[in-house]
Design a protein around this motif. Structure first.
Motif, short mmCIF file in Angstrom:
data_model
loop_
_atom_site.label_atom_id
_atom_site.label_comp_id
_atom_site.label_asym_id
_atom_site.label_seq_id
_atom_site.Cartn_x
_atom_site.Cartn_y
_atom_site.Cartn_z
N PHE A 71 0.98 -1.06 -0.07
CA PHE A 71 0.08 0.12 -0.05
C PHE A 71 0.93 1.30 0.08
O PHE A 71 0.77 2.14 -0.73
N MET A 72 1.78 1.30 1.03
CA MET A 72 2.70 2.43 0.93
C MET A 72 3.34 2.67 -0.27
O MET A 72 3.75 3.84 -0.86
N LYS A 73 3.81 1.61 -0.71
CA LYS A 73 4.68 1.82 -2.15
C LYS A 73 3.93 2.27 -3.18
O LYS A 73 4.24 3.11 -4.13
N GLN A 74 2.78 1.73 -3.26
CA GLN A 74 1.71 2.17 -4.49
C GLN A 74 1.31 3.61 -4.25
O GLN A 74 1.05 4.51 -4.95
N LEU A 75 1.30 4.06 -2.89
CA LEU A 75 0.50 5.22 -2.44
C LEU A 75 1.75 6.31 -3.11
O LEU A 75 1.14 7.42 -3.58
N ALA A 76 2.87 5.87 -2.83
CA ALA A 76 4.06 6.87 -3.14
C ALA A 76 3.93 6.93 -4.68
O ALA A 76 4.37 8.09 -5.21
N GLN A 77 3.80 6.01 -5.27
CA GLN A 77 3.69 6.23 -6.71
C GLN A 77 2.66 6.81 -7.55
O GLN A 77 2.78 7.35 -8.69
N SER A 78 1.67 7.04 -6.72
CA SER A 78 0.31 7.55 -7.14
C SER A 78 0.32 9.21 -7.29
O SER A 78 -0.34 9.75 -7.84
N GLY A 79 1.61 9.49 -6.57
CA GLY A 79 1.54 11.00 -6.52
C GLY A 79 0.80 11.58 -5.24
O GLY A 79 0.82 12.81 -5.19
N LEU A 80 0.03 10.86 -4.67
CA LEU A 80 -0.66 11.49 -3.37
C LEU A 80 0.09 11.85 -2.37
O LEU A 80 1.12 11.14 -2.11
N ASP A 81 -0.07 13.14 -1.74
CA ASP A 81 0.90 13.37 -0.72
C ASP A 81 -0.05 13.77 0.67
O ASP A 81 0.41 14.41 1.44
N THR A 82 -1.13 13.10 0.85
CA THR A 82 -2.10 13.26 1.97
C THR A 82 -1.24 12.72 3.06
O THR A 82 -0.44 11.74 3.01
N ALA A 83 -1.38 13.34 4.36
CA ALA A 83 -0.74 12.79 5.52
C ALA A 83 -1.41 11.66 5.97
O ALA A 83 -2.56 11.18 5.79
N VAL A 84 -0.20 10.67 6.09
CA VAL A 84 -1.03 9.33 6.63
C VAL A 84 -0.74 8.99 7.98
O VAL A 84 0.53 9.33 8.68
N PHE A 85 -1.53 8.24 8.91
CA PHE A 85 -1.49 7.70 10.16
C PHE A 85 -1.65 6.21 10.22
O PHE A 85 -2.27 5.95 9.29
N GLY A 86 -1.10 5.47 11.20
CA GLY A 86 -1.52 4.39 11.27
C GLY A 86 -0.95 3.85 12.76
O GLY A 86 -0.38 4.51 13.62
N PRO A 87 -1.31 2.64 13.10
CA PRO A 87 -0.70 1.90 14.18
C PRO A 87 0.73 1.54 13.78
O PRO A 87 1.04 1.37 12.50
N ALA A 88 1.22 1.17 14.92
CA ALA A 88 2.89 0.56 14.80
C ALA A 88 2.85 -0.48 13.71
O ALA A 88 4.05 -0.31 13.10
N PHE A 89 1.77 -1.22 13.69
CA PHE A 89 1.94 -2.37 12.85
C PHE A 89 2.38 -2.05 11.28
O PHE A 89 3.04 -2.82 10.50
N SER A 90 1.90 -0.62 10.74
CA SER A 90 2.30 -0.41 9.55
C SER A 90 3.56 0.43 9.16
O SER A 90 4.01 0.56 8.39
#
Lengths: 306, 385
Positions: free
Chosen positions: B228-247
């Motif tokens: 998910f993180m790799k594909q999000l970075a490729q998509s050009g979206l730069d919205t702030a992301v949050f998550g539990p430590a698992f991510s």
């Protein structure tokens, strides 16, 4: 809902479909020409991905990796055809399923033994990173565009190969009457090895390209293999054209189902229930599609020997 | 008497060379069966839990503790088979190790009913914390909702008004979004459940782009989060992301790379928690395995130390009532600092907010605040033991 959103989701569906086509094309050729059910096709996909990321890791070049994955899968395909598959042509389908299932287990353990349990990661090449703007705002990753183009180019190449070349003529002849072309002096053993290696190479190519989008891990081929079987059943077994149409249909159904089914349920259910029900239903959407198509055309959309 | 006979039989089996690894059958040997995920996309989690657990057992020097480890490949049916084998053939006293909540739901209820203890080093589905709680079930990590609750509160407190939230469609994914929404009370830009083990998130990323959120909260453990993180970075979206430590745990950061830098995530553990047990753990883990520990490793380590402490106190697991109350007392030096169980056998603990930083060339996490203090869970009241 904006136009850009719709375009982006359609592209996602087509990209997924085109990737499935690369898997399904080999599977349907092998089934159509040799009458063989090859469950180990997913392992060749995995092999392509592993070799791609391994070679890319050593050389630093994604392109060398992709070529390496293609060749490694082709070589593995030729090898298992000569060692194992060749002995299965005259057996019934159950024996073939059993033997090729054993190959899945062997390949999975082999890859685990050589590359380890941990997933490998492959970065997309700088040339294809970034996003292209879409009309109406938003963007679409260049890499996914490249997959679509590569898949369509492969489809065109396969069409030309089968319709215009001597090898393609023999493949078609093999599909309609294998005893006859043997009697006409065509070396059918070499032909089968070549077709099998070609299918394997396409699977390996798909594996390498998908590897850069996600992680490369043992067992990554089997979920794709199941979908590829759905595709060739929908498209008509043995038909490359059917595989192309079938895979784009499956890709679009899966992607659009995942996106729109939860939204449809939101009209009648509270939001969080709607997402749960919608996503559960979306995961069976392609099987519903298959059931409907088979009820309408029991031999698939483009049956070869209609 | 019965037990004596069984041990005699065990000794005979050893002598016959049937089970060369069984070792000497001492009077109060403790047998632990670990079912965990060692292959496939979720393998890094199971490997860390196993390594943390075995490190603690090794450090204790206890010669009368035997740990049998098997790989469940993230398959519920396989986990169930292994559990049956551990209970019926190997006669284990304790089961542990399961990473995934759907596997825990397949294994735990039936096992604890047969009188075996289950010590969870990870999965903490709400169903086992509330009505389905059991006196033989202890979770040493967290209840599934916990880390997400802390992040919900953090996102709310930092003025975000339109988060987009997503998680896989399985028990822990539902707990995650429920937990997030328990502490985040504003509007959502969208809420999506993905398939467990999904590797392509193009359709979801397009939905995120369309919904125009001001932040993204996602719970996608293991390889799913990396994809998910790799594909999000490729998509050009730069919205702030949050998550539990698992991510954003140690194993994932390496694969995600600099895209994760600066991301806030919530955890009950971090390698910079300042207490002697934690310092010793981080050092010993690095010395043993040559890598930094993740939160999963810390959970495995704590699970083993909880079991070892209870064994010391109750003199083994033979007397189930004594062993159970020793477990409940949780008299061990947790790497998280002070540790105690709530009434439903889940931890009461602080949940920290961490930030992904670079130490030299290595991406890792640093605590920047406390999200929830002395936090138990929402299901204590539903549990009647």
């Amino acid at each position: 809902m904006s136009v850009a959103f719709l375009i982006e989701q359609l592209l996602n569906g087509v990209q997924f479909g085109v990737m499935l086509f690369l898997m399904a094309a080999g599977l349907t050729l092998v089934f159509g020409v040799m009458g063989l059910i090859n469950l180990a096709h997913g392992s060749l996909f995995m092999l392509g991905a592993f070799f791609c990321s391994w070679i890319a890791g050593i050389t630093g070049s994604f392109w060398l990796g992709l070529g390496g994955g293609f060749l490694a899968a082709a070589a593995a395909g030729a090898l298992i055809e000569m060692l194992v598959i060749r002995r299965l042509y005259d057996r019934d389908h159950l024996d073939q399923v059993l033997a090729t299932f054993a190959l899945i287990l062997i390949f999975s353990e082999l890859v685990r033994w050589v590359f380890g349990d941990q997933p490998l990661y492959l970065d997309i090449p700088p040339l294809l990173s970034g996003a292209l703007p879409l009309p109406g705002g938003g963007g679409y990753p260049v890499y996914r565009f490249a997959i679509i183009l590569a898949g369509l180019a492969t489809a065109l190449g396969l069409y030309l190969l089968i319709a215009k070349t001597r090898l393609g003529m023999r493949i078609r002849a093999g599909e309609s009457d294998r005893e006859m072309i043997g009697a006409l002096g065509v070396d059918i053993r070499t032909l089968y090895t070549a077709v099998f290696a070609l299918g394997a190479a396409l699977a390996g190519f798909a594996g390498g390209m998908v590897g850069a989008l996600q992680s490369v891990q043992v067992g990554m081929g089997e979920p794709v293999l199941i979908l590829a079987f759905v595709v060739i059943v929908i498209g008509g077994i043995g038909s490359v054209k059917g595989a192309l149409i079938g895979s784009v249909l499956v890709g679009l159904t899966d992607t659009l189902g995942r996106v729109f089914l939860p939204q449809v349920f939101k009209l009648v259910l509270p939001a969080s229930e709607a997402t749960a029900v919608g996503s559960a239903l979306a995961s069976v959407a392609i099987y519903l599609l298959m059931a409907v198509i088979l009820a309408w055309r029991p031999k698939g959309l483009f049956p070869v020997n209609a | 008497m019965n037990k004596g006979l069984r041990n005699l039989a065990k000794g005979a089996a050893c002598g016959a060379g049937l089970l060369a690894t069984l070792g000497t059958a001492q009077a109060e040997e403790l047998k632990i069966g670990m079912i965990t995920t060692l292959s496939g996309g979720g393998s890094s989690l199971g490997i860390d839990v196993r390594d943390g657990f075995l490190l603690a057992v090794k450090q204790s020097g206890a010669g009368d503790v035997e740990v049998i480890v098997e790989d469940d490949a993230r398959k519920p049916d396989l986990a169930k088979q292994i559990a049956d084998k551990f209970i019926q053939r190997d006669k284990v006293d304790i089961l542990t190790g399961i990473i995934w909540s759907n596997l825990a739901m397949a294994v735990v209820p039936a096992s604890v009913r047969q009188g075996v203890f289950y010590i969870s080093p990870n999965a903490g589905p709400s169903a086992l914390a509330g009505k389905g709680c059991h006196e033989n079930y202890f979770n040493v990590a967290w209840q599934n909702d916990n880390l997400h609750e802390a992040m919900g509160g953090y996102v709310q407190a930092n003025g975000f008004k339109k988060p987009f939230i997503l998680a896989p469609n399985y028990p822990a994914g539902k707990d995650a979004l429920t937990g997030f929404k328990r502490f985040y009370e504003g509007d959502l830009a969208g809420e999506v459940y993905t398939k467990l083990g999904q590797t392509d998130y193009a359709a979801e990323i397009a939905q995120i782009r369309e919904a125009k959120p001001d932040s993204i909260f996602f719970f996608l453990p293991g390889g799913m989060g990396i994809a998910f993180m790799k594909q999000l970075a490729q998509s050009g979206l730069d919205t702030a992301v949050f998550g539990p430590a698992f991510s954003f745990d140690q194993g994932i950061l390496k694969a995600v790379g600099d895209a994760a830098l600066g991301v806030k995530n919530t955890s009950q553990w971090s390698k910079d928690i300042d207490n002697p047990a934690n310092k010793a753990f981080v050092e010993a883990f690095q010395a043993e395995y040559g890598r930094l520990p993740s939160l999963y490793a810390s959970q495995g380590y704590d699970a083993a130390n909880l079991i070892l402490a209870a064994k010391g106190k109750a003199g083994g697991a033979g007397d189930k009532a004594a062993f159970r109350s020793a477990l409940k007392a949780a008299d061990f030096a947790s790497v998280r600092g002070p540790f105690k169980f709530a009434a439903n056998h889940h931890p009461v603990q602080d949940i920290y907010v961490r930030e992904v930083v670079k130490e030299g060339e290595v991406l890792t996490n640093k605590i920047v605040g406390v999200g929830l203090q002395d936090h138990a869970n929402a299901y204590v009241g539903d549990c009647k033991m």
